[in-house]
Scaffold this active site. Sequence first.
Site, PDB file in Angstrom:
ATOM      1  N   THR A 139       0.810  -1.210   0.000  1.00 23.64           N
ATOM      2  CA  THR A 139       0.000   0.000   0.000  1.00 23.64           C
ATOM      3  C   THR A 139       0.848   1.267   0.000  1.00 23.64           C
ATOM      4  OG1 THR A 139      -1.511   1.268   1.405  1.00 23.64           O
ATOM      5  CG2 THR A 139      -0.114  -0.301   2.524  1.00 23.64           C
ATOM      6  N   ASP A 140       0.270   2.362  -0.477  1.00 22.88           N
ATOM      7  CA  ASP A 140       0.971   3.655  -0.409  1.00 22.88           C
ATOM      8  C   ASP A 140       1.037   4.187   1.017  1.00 22.88           C
ATOM      9  OD1 ASP A 140      -1.711   4.384  -0.073  1.00 22.88           O
ATOM     10  OD2 ASP A 140      -1.739   5.845  -1.704  1.00 22.88           O
ATOM     11  N   GLU A 141       0.236   3.611   1.936  1.00 24.69           N
ATOM     12  CA  GLU A 141       0.195   4.153   3.300  1.00 24.69           C
ATOM     13  C   GLU A 141       1.504   3.970   4.042  1.00 24.69           C
ATOM     14  OE1 GLU A 141      -3.213   3.543   5.666  1.00 24.69           O
ATOM     15  OE2 GLU A 141      -4.593   3.627   3.976  1.00 24.69           O
ATOM     16  N   TYR A 201      -2.081  -0.348  11.034  1.00 18.64           N
ATOM     17  CA  TYR A 201      -2.177  -1.035   9.736  1.00 18.64           C
ATOM     18  C   TYR A 201      -0.959  -0.739   8.868  1.00 18.64           C
ATOM     19  CZ  TYR A 201      -3.338  -1.560   4.796  1.00 18.64           C
ATOM     20  OH  TYR A 201      -3.281  -1.865   3.459  1.00 18.64           O
ATOM     21  N   LYS A 211       2.037  -3.210   7.461  1.00 16.76           N
ATOM     22  CA  LYS A 211       2.338  -3.417   6.037  1.00 16.76           C
ATOM     23  C   LYS A 211       3.788  -3.005   5.741  1.00 16.76           C
ATOM     24  CE  LYS A 211       0.026  -4.571   3.049  1.00 16.76           C
ATOM     25  NZ  LYS A 211      -0.328  -5.922   2.488  1.00 16.76           N
TER      26      LYS A 211
END
Length: 355
Positions: free
Chosen positions: A134-136, A160, A164
């Site tokens: 993810t970009d997060e 989260y 990741k």
Amino acid sequence: MTLLVTGGAGFIGSNFVLDWLADAAAEPIVNLDALTYAGNRQNLAALEGDARHVFVHGDIGDRALLDRLLAEHRPRAVLHFAAESHVDRSIHGPGAFIKTNVEGTFTLLEAMRAYWSALEGDARAAWRFLHISTDEVYGSLASDAPAFTETHPYQPNSPYSASKAASDHLVRAWKHTYGLPVLTTNCSNNYGPFQFPEKLIPLMIVNALAGKPLPVYGDGMQVRDWLFVGDHCSAIRAVLAQGRCGEVYNIGGWNEQPNRDIVHTVCALLDELRPDPAGPYARLISHVKDRPGHDRRYAIDARKIERELGWRPAESFETGIRKTVQWYLSHADWVAAVQSGSYRDWVATNYAARG
Ligand code: NAD
Ligand code: DAU
């Protein structure tokens, strides 16, 4: 030749499996999914009786199961979608995120390392582990900062995104130390069919249709980049087919929008497609208490995948969001089925204290 997919009963995984097997000549898929609240066999109903799809109900943390599946099916690649994926749930209960996203990815990598190490020749050279991330992991951007490139520092802010980020680091280290042939993708916010209505767009659709408040966190000016799920799937196919081993590819739609605009667009489409005699759906918008640690802005610089692999999104936001709203309108049974008791418990947990 077979692919092993993890998390293929979830939102993006099921879209990927359906897309992949829509090609009559496609390789078979072994789909390993623990069927958490987010996993749904109904997403895969179109594949009932299709021998090219082998569904296995199990956990990526189960090493004995992984070893059995690898020995039996001898996949030429693994596509790792399985994860706990919802930021708000990670705030209420981070343990499951560490268990699946960190420990589960570790167990998967170790099983794959043992399997890959025993391969020889072309099979060993061609083998791939594709990690879907993810970009997060890159953290939050100032409003005028350039979009995330693949070399942006990791600054995850939620349980989260931290879990990741940890999984991305494990994948990188397994390549660097053991030579495991990995690829990593970091994608922006997806939307489209089969998304569980805990996430912004489907939540707004199902709440609006039920005449319930549309809860916008804080001022609603948090910015995300939105990509239609089918475009994420085509990007993953491109990375699997031609991605350079060990590389990271950012995937995005060049479509940054504040949440407030997304919610207004959903309301306007519903006004057109399913008008409410009580008045425009935007009347239901309600600003509620913000998400703790809420990232203000994400933006993806997707030039690397475009330049190296020739990938581009096929859908604009206008076409993708229209298809999405139409899908939810025409799948009332699916929507009703996922709004189980545990879904209602989650809604009560997340929204009751927001006022
Ligand atoms: P999802 O929550 O809809 O689906 C996750 C799937 O993984 C479910 O089917 C669930 O049953 C399964 N799963 C969970 N724990 C498992 C375990 N221990 N063993 C086996 N299966 C397990 O998630 P999604 O939105 O489809 O996201 C898929 C992947 O893509 C995730 O890795 C996520 O981090 C990443 N991603 C998501 C988005 C997005 O916008 N949704 C964007 C970028 C990246
Ligand atoms: O950026 C990629 C990520 O996008 C993925 O890695 C995650 O798995 C996926 O869940 C998504 O994370 P977000 O937190 O951005 O998605 P979510 O749909 O939960 O929220 C989108 C934005 O909308 C975010 O700024 C929070 C806001 N929001 C969300 C909900 C559920 C609201 O304002 N109200 C809501 O009720």
